[in-house]
Design a protein around this motif. Structure first.
Motif, PDB file in Angstrom:
ATOM      1  N   GLN A  30     -28.092  18.360  34.382  1.00 28.17           N
ATOM      2  CA  GLN A  30     -27.709  18.312  32.971  1.00 28.17           C
ATOM      3  C   GLN A  30     -26.324  18.937  32.820  1.00 28.17           C
ATOM      4  OE1 GLN A  30     -30.030  17.758  30.132  1.00 28.17           O
ATOM      5  NE2 GLN A  30     -29.015  18.855  28.473  1.00 28.17           N
ATOM      6  N   VAL A  31     -25.410  18.182  32.216  1.00 27.14           N
ATOM      7  CA  VAL A  31     -24.059  18.682  31.971  1.00 27.14           C
ATOM      8  C   VAL A  31     -24.078  19.614  30.760  1.00 27.14           C
ATOM      9  CG1 VAL A  31     -21.708  18.028  31.353  1.00 27.14           C
ATOM     10  CG2 VAL A  31     -23.018  16.630  32.961  1.00 27.14           C
ATOM     11  N   GLN A  32     -23.456  20.748  30.883  1.00 22.68           N
ATOM     12  CA  GLN A  32     -23.339  21.684  29.758  1.00 22.68           C
ATOM     13  C   GLN A  32     -21.868  21.839  29.404  1.00 22.68           C
ATOM     14  OE1 GLN A  32     -25.487  25.109  31.357  1.00 22.68           O
ATOM     15  NE2 GLN A  32     -27.242  24.579  30.088  1.00 22.68           N
ATOM     16  N   LEU A  33     -21.588  21.856  28.113  1.00 26.98           N
ATOM     17  CA  LEU A  33     -20.219  21.921  27.633  1.00 26.98           C
ATOM     18  C   LEU A  33     -20.044  23.136  26.728  1.00 26.98           C
ATOM     19  CD1 LEU A  33     -19.885  18.157  26.616  1.00 26.98           C
ATOM     20  CD2 LEU A  33     -19.201  19.200  28.777  1.00 26.98           C
ATOM     21  N   VAL A  34     -18.960  23.861  26.943  1.00 24.75           N
ATOM     22  CA  VAL A  34     -18.664  25.032  26.124  1.00 24.75           C
ATOM     23  C   VAL A  34     -17.204  24.959  25.689  1.00 24.75           C
ATOM     24  CG1 VAL A  34     -18.542  27.534  26.023  1.00 24.75           C
ATOM     25  CG2 VAL A  34     -20.364  26.439  27.334  1.00 24.75           C
ATOM     26  N   GLU A  35     -17.001  24.963  24.367  1.00 27.46           N
ATOM     27  CA  GLU A  35     -15.647  24.894  23.826  1.00 27.46           C
ATOM     28  C   GLU A  35     -15.118  26.289  23.524  1.00 27.46           C
ATOM     29  OE1 GLU A  35     -18.007  21.489  21.766  1.00 27.46           O
ATOM     30  OE2 GLU A  35     -18.325  23.587  22.307  1.00 27.46           O
ATOM     31  N   SER A  36     -13.815  26.402  23.524  1.00 33.17           N
ATOM     32  CA  SER A  36     -13.154  27.641  23.127  1.00 33.17           C
ATOM     33  C   SER A  36     -11.772  27.312  22.603  1.00 33.17           C
ATOM     34  CB  SER A  36     -13.058  28.609  24.305  1.00 33.17           C
ATOM     35  OG  SER A  36     -12.274  28.051  25.338  1.00 33.17           O
ATOM     36  N   GLY A  37     -11.179  28.281  21.922  1.00 32.70           N
ATOM     37  CA  GLY A  37      -9.800  28.123  21.474  1.00 32.70           C
ATOM     38  C   GLY A  37      -9.611  27.900  19.993  1.00 32.70           C
ATOM     39  N   GLY A  38     -10.681  27.699  19.256  1.00 35.95           N
ATOM     40  CA  GLY A  38     -10.535  27.488  17.822  1.00 35.95           C
ATOM     41  C   GLY A  38      -9.991  28.732  17.134  1.00 35.95           C
ATOM     42  N   ALA A  39      -9.233  28.519  16.063  1.00 31.64           N
ATOM     43  CA  ALA A  39      -8.625  29.636  15.347  1.00 31.64           C
ATOM     44  C   ALA A  39      -8.091  29.142  14.007  1.00 31.64           C
ATOM     45  CB  ALA A  39      -7.496  30.243  16.166  1.00 31.64           C
ATOM     46  N   SER A  40      -7.553  30.077  13.250  1.00 33.09           N
ATOM     47  CA  SER A  40      -6.876  29.744  11.997  1.00 33.09           C
ATOM     48  C   SER A  40      -5.375  29.806  12.238  1.00 33.09           C
ATOM     49  CB  SER A  40      -7.267  30.744  10.906  1.00 33.09           C
ATOM     50  OG  SER A  40      -8.640  30.655  10.605  1.00 33.09           O
ATOM     51  N   VAL A  41      -4.680  28.739  11.850  1.00 35.05           N
ATOM     52  CA  VAL A  41      -3.236  28.667  12.044  1.00 35.05           C
ATOM     53  C   VAL A  41      -2.594  28.099  10.784  1.00 35.05           C
ATOM     54  CG1 VAL A  41      -3.361  28.396  14.539  1.00 35.05           C
ATOM     55  CG2 VAL A  41      -3.346  26.376  13.074  1.00 35.05           C
ATOM     56  N   GLN A  42      -1.293  28.261  10.693  1.00 34.53           N
ATOM     57  CA  GLN A  42      -0.549  27.693   9.579  1.00 34.53           C
ATOM     58  C   GLN A  42      -0.123  26.265   9.927  1.00 34.53           C
ATOM     59  OE1 GLN A  42       2.276  29.936   7.452  1.00 34.53           O
ATOM     60  NE2 GLN A  42       0.559  31.229   6.827  1.00 34.53           N
ATOM     61  N   ALA A  43       0.093  25.487   8.915  1.00 34.67           N
ATOM     62  CA  ALA A  43       0.559  24.120   9.113  1.00 34.67           C
ATOM     63  C   ALA A  43       1.839  24.110   9.936  1.00 34.67           C
ATOM     64  CB  ALA A  43       0.798  23.452   7.762  1.00 34.67           C
ATOM     65  N   ARG A  83      -4.567  25.175  21.380  1.00 33.49           N
ATOM     66  CA  ARG A  83      -5.113  24.473  22.531  1.00 33.49           C
ATOM     67  C   ARG A  83      -6.593  24.795  22.626  1.00 33.49           C
ATOM     68  NH1 ARG A  83      -2.735  25.522  28.396  1.00 33.49           N
ATOM     69  NH2 ARG A  83      -3.979  27.404  28.207  1.00 33.49           N
ATOM     70  N   LEU A  84      -7.389  23.768  22.526  1.00 32.46           N
ATOM     71  CA  LEU A  84      -8.830  23.889  22.693  1.00 32.46           C
ATOM     72  C   LEU A  84      -9.185  23.573  24.137  1.00 32.46           C
ATOM     73  CD1 LEU A  84     -10.090  22.031  19.483  1.00 32.46           C
ATOM     74  CD2 LEU A  84      -9.355  24.421  19.746  1.00 32.46           C
ATOM     75  N   SER A  85     -10.199  24.253  24.620  1.00 31.95           N
ATOM     76  CA  SER A  85     -10.633  24.006  25.984  1.00 31.95           C
ATOM     77  C   SER A  85     -12.130  23.718  26.011  1.00 31.95           C
ATOM     78  CB  SER A  85     -10.324  25.207  26.873  1.00 31.95           C
ATOM     79  OG  SER A  85     -10.620  24.917  28.220  1.00 31.95           O
ATOM     80  N   CYS A  86     -12.520  22.776  26.850  1.00 35.12           N
ATOM     81  CA  CYS A  86     -13.925  22.429  27.031  1.00 35.12           C
ATOM     82  C   CYS A  86     -14.251  22.627  28.507  1.00 35.12           C
ATOM     83  CB  CYS A  86     -14.166  20.992  26.623  1.00 35.12           C
ATOM     84  SG  CYS A  86     -15.834  20.396  26.979  1.00 35.12           S
ATOM     85  N   ALA A  87     -15.154  23.543  28.770  1.00 29.05           N
ATOM     86  CA  ALA A  87     -15.569  23.804  30.142  1.00 29.05           C
ATOM     87  C   ALA A  87     -16.898  23.120  30.411  1.00 29.05           C
ATOM     88  CB  ALA A  87     -15.689  25.311  30.370  1.00 29.05           C
TER      89      ALA A  87
END
Length: 126
Positions: A1-14, A19-23
């Motif tokens: 079974q493949v497991q996916l974990v995202e990281s990198g989300g944040a609050s930024v200005q326009a 950069r989001l990462s998916c492991a």
């Protein structure tokens, strides 16, 4: 079974970048990897995908020219580089993986992806 974990989300200005990462972990994977997003009150939409065997990428019209997707096979990660961010990019971003090749999964077809991460929130303020 493949497991996916995202990281990198944040609050930024326009105009900013993130950069989001998916492991990915689990059995060796050679299908289609994708990034989807879902804004509040809207349907989930696919924004970028990469064919893990060839590296061929595809983007939605809404992010084309601003987002890039890159896979690192040595680390088993797929990154989404987001530049020139706009308030309308605000959403929960999720990584997804399909056992099939990208060519067999229609762009935007949520049902074509078997594995999903929990998501990471991106908020872009004006």
């Amino acid at each position: 079974q493949v497991q996916l974990v995202e990281s990198g989300g944040a609050s930024v200005q326009a105009g900013g970048s993130l950069r989001l990462s998916c492991a990915a972990s689990g059995p060796t994977f050679s299908g289609c990897m994708s990034w989807f997003r879902q804004a509040a009150g809207k349907e989930r939409e696919e924004v970028a995908r990469v064919a893990t065997r060839t590296g061929v990428a595809r983007f939605s019209d809404s992010v084309k020219g601003r987002f890039r997707i890159r896979q690192d096979k040595s680390k088993n990660t797929v990154d989404l580089q987001m530049d020139s961010l706009k308030p309308e990019d605000t959403a929960m971003y999720s990584c997804a993986a399909a056992d099939n090749l990208c060519s067999y999964v229609a762009f935007g077809d949520i049902g074509g992806f078997r594995y999903w991460g929990q998501g990471t929130q991106v908020t872009v303020s004006s």
